[in-house]
Design a protein around this motif. Sequence first.
Motif, short mmCIF file in Angstrom:
data_model
loop_
_atom_site.label_atom_id
_atom_site.label_comp_id
_atom_site.label_asym_id
_atom_site.label_seq_id
_atom_site.Cartn_x
_atom_site.Cartn_y
_atom_site.Cartn_z
N ASN A 161 0.82 -8.17 0.78
CA ASN A 161 1.02 -7.03 1.78
C ASN A 161 0.88 -6.09 0.19
O ASN A 161 0.86 -5.93 -0.71
CB ASN A 161 2.68 -6.87 1.90
CG ASN A 161 3.38 -7.98 2.71
OD1 ASN A 161 2.04 -9.28 3.67
ND2 ASN A 161 3.68 -9.18 2.09
N PHE A 162 0.23 -4.74 1.05
CA PHE A 162 0.47 -3.64 0.22
C PHE A 162 1.23 -2.92 1.26
O PHE A 162 0.87 -2.04 2.51
CB PHE A 162 -0.83 -3.03 0.50
CG PHE A 162 -1.88 -3.51 -0.59
CD1 PHE A 162 -2.46 -3.75 -1.91
CD2 PHE A 162 -2.50 -4.62 0.23
CE1 PHE A 162 -3.20 -4.34 -2.16
CE2 PHE A 162 -4.04 -5.59 -0.50
CZ PHE A 162 -3.57 -5.71 -1.29
N VAL A 163 2.42 -1.45 0.29
CA VAL A 163 2.44 -0.91 1.38
C VAL A 163 2.49 1.08 1.15
O VAL A 163 1.82 0.87 -0.32
CB VAL A 163 4.16 -0.96 0.99
CG1 VAL A 163 5.18 0.03 1.46
CG2 VAL A 163 4.52 -2.23 0.66
N TYR A 164 2.29 2.03 2.20
CA TYR A 164 1.61 3.27 2.05
C TYR A 164 3.79 3.78 2.56
O TYR A 164 3.41 3.70 3.73
CB TYR A 164 0.82 3.23 2.65
CG TYR A 164 0.47 4.95 3.33
CD1 TYR A 164 -0.02 5.29 2.63
CD2 TYR A 164 1.29 4.99 4.28
CE1 TYR A 164 0.04 6.66 2.69
CE2 TYR A 164 0.91 6.55 4.62
CZ TYR A 164 0.25 7.37 3.73
OH TYR A 164 0.13 8.78 4.54
N CYS A 194 4.54 7.85 2.87
CA CYS A 194 4.77 9.40 2.51
C CYS A 194 5.16 10.00 2.61
O CYS A 194 5.76 9.19 3.88
CB CYS A 194 3.00 9.94 3.37
SG CYS A 194 2.29 11.62 3.08
N TRP A 207 2.65 -5.57 -2.61
CA TRP A 207 4.25 -5.64 -2.88
C TRP A 207 4.11 -7.15 -1.90
O TRP A 207 3.54 -7.65 -1.28
CB TRP A 207 4.87 -5.12 -1.64
CG TRP A 207 6.03 -4.98 -1.11
CD1 TRP A 207 6.84 -4.86 -2.52
CD2 TRP A 207 6.70 -5.57 -0.15
NE1 TRP A 207 8.47 -5.37 -1.54
CE2 TRP A 207 7.84 -5.74 -0.44
CE3 TRP A 207 5.78 -4.84 1.19
CZ2 TRP A 207 8.55 -5.99 0.38
CZ3 TRP A 207 6.49 -6.08 2.02
CH2 TRP A 207 8.41 -6.91 2.28
N TYR A 221 4.66 5.94 6.94
CA TYR A 221 5.27 4.62 6.44
C TYR A 221 4.33 3.42 6.94
O TYR A 221 3.79 3.44 8.20
CB TYR A 221 6.55 3.86 5.96
CG TYR A 221 7.15 3.31 7.20
CD1 TYR A 221 7.36 2.20 8.13
CD2 TYR A 221 7.62 4.69 7.60
CE1 TYR A 221 7.84 2.01 8.86
CE2 TYR A 221 8.88 4.56 8.72
CZ TYR A 221 9.05 2.97 9.60
OH TYR A 221 9.38 3.03 10.35
N PHE A 243 3.04 11.11 -1.91
CA PHE A 243 2.41 9.32 -1.54
C PHE A 243 3.09 8.48 -2.41
O PHE A 243 1.52 8.84 -3.57
CB PHE A 243 1.62 9.51 0.21
CG PHE A 243 -0.16 9.31 -1.09
CD1 PHE A 243 -0.44 7.96 -1.02
CD2 PHE A 243 -0.17 10.71 -1.06
CE1 PHE A 243 -1.32 7.42 -2.06
CE2 PHE A 243 -1.54 10.17 -1.46
CZ PHE A 243 -2.63 8.77 -2.45
N MET A 244 3.12 7.60 -2.00
CA MET A 244 2.30 5.85 -2.60
C MET A 244 1.70 4.62 -2.38
O MET A 244 1.96 4.30 -0.68
CB MET A 244 4.15 5.05 -2.90
CG MET A 244 5.03 4.69 -1.71
SD MET A 244 6.22 3.77 -3.31
CE MET A 244 5.91 2.37 -3.19
N TRP A 245 1.10 3.97 -3.16
CA TRP A 245 0.21 2.64 -1.93
C TRP A 245 0.45 2.06 -3.63
O TRP A 245 0.05 2.38 -4.69
CB TRP A 245 -1.42 3.16 -1.53
CG TRP A 245 -2.46 2.16 -1.81
CD1 TRP A 245 -2.70 2.19 -2.41
CD2 TRP A 245 -2.37 1.75 -0.76
NE1 TRP A 245 -3.51 0.72 -1.50
CE2 TRP A 245 -3.61 0.69 -0.54
CE3 TRP A 245 -1.80 1.83 1.35
CZ2 TRP A 245 -3.64 -0.10 0.02
CZ3 TRP A 245 -1.95 0.79 1.86
CH2 TRP A 245 -2.84 0.17 1.63
N THR A 246 0.95 0.63 -3.12
CA THR A 246 1.23 -0.17 -3.62
C THR A 246 1.40 -1.50 -3.55
O THR A 246 2.21 -1.51 -2.34
CB THR A 246 2.32 -0.08 -5.02
OG1 THR A 246 2.77 -0.56 -5.63
CG2 THR A 246 3.97 0.23 -3.64
#
Length: 108
Positions: free
Chosen positions: A32-35, A37, A69, A93, A64-67
């Motif tokens: 999974n990728f989480v965004y 802001c 997960w 998000y 923002f973050m993009w990581t």
Amino acid sequence: MATTTASLSLTRVDLFDDNFSITGATKDGKQNFVYICNLSEIASEYIVVSIGDKVIGRLYAGDFMWTPWNQQAAHLSDIEIAPSVATGMWVEYMIINEGTVLTSSADS
């Protein structure tokens, strides 16, 4: 063909609480990728982002973050945010799941 089942649970305590929590699960080793802001325009407003019981940082106005997960164990990798102000803040998000196949009505 292996089937991937993804689930997403967003939890809010009540309508007046700006905290939220993301709980997800995936199978077959998919990622999974989480965004997230912080849409605030006030420089001093931030949100605290934590995974499980560990604070991983703050997102100030416009940050923002993009990581990547993955859900590892029940509630140990839940993502939570908490605003720095009691008046509420706008936060954007999303979670993107790798390899999820959505069938159309013609495929059913």
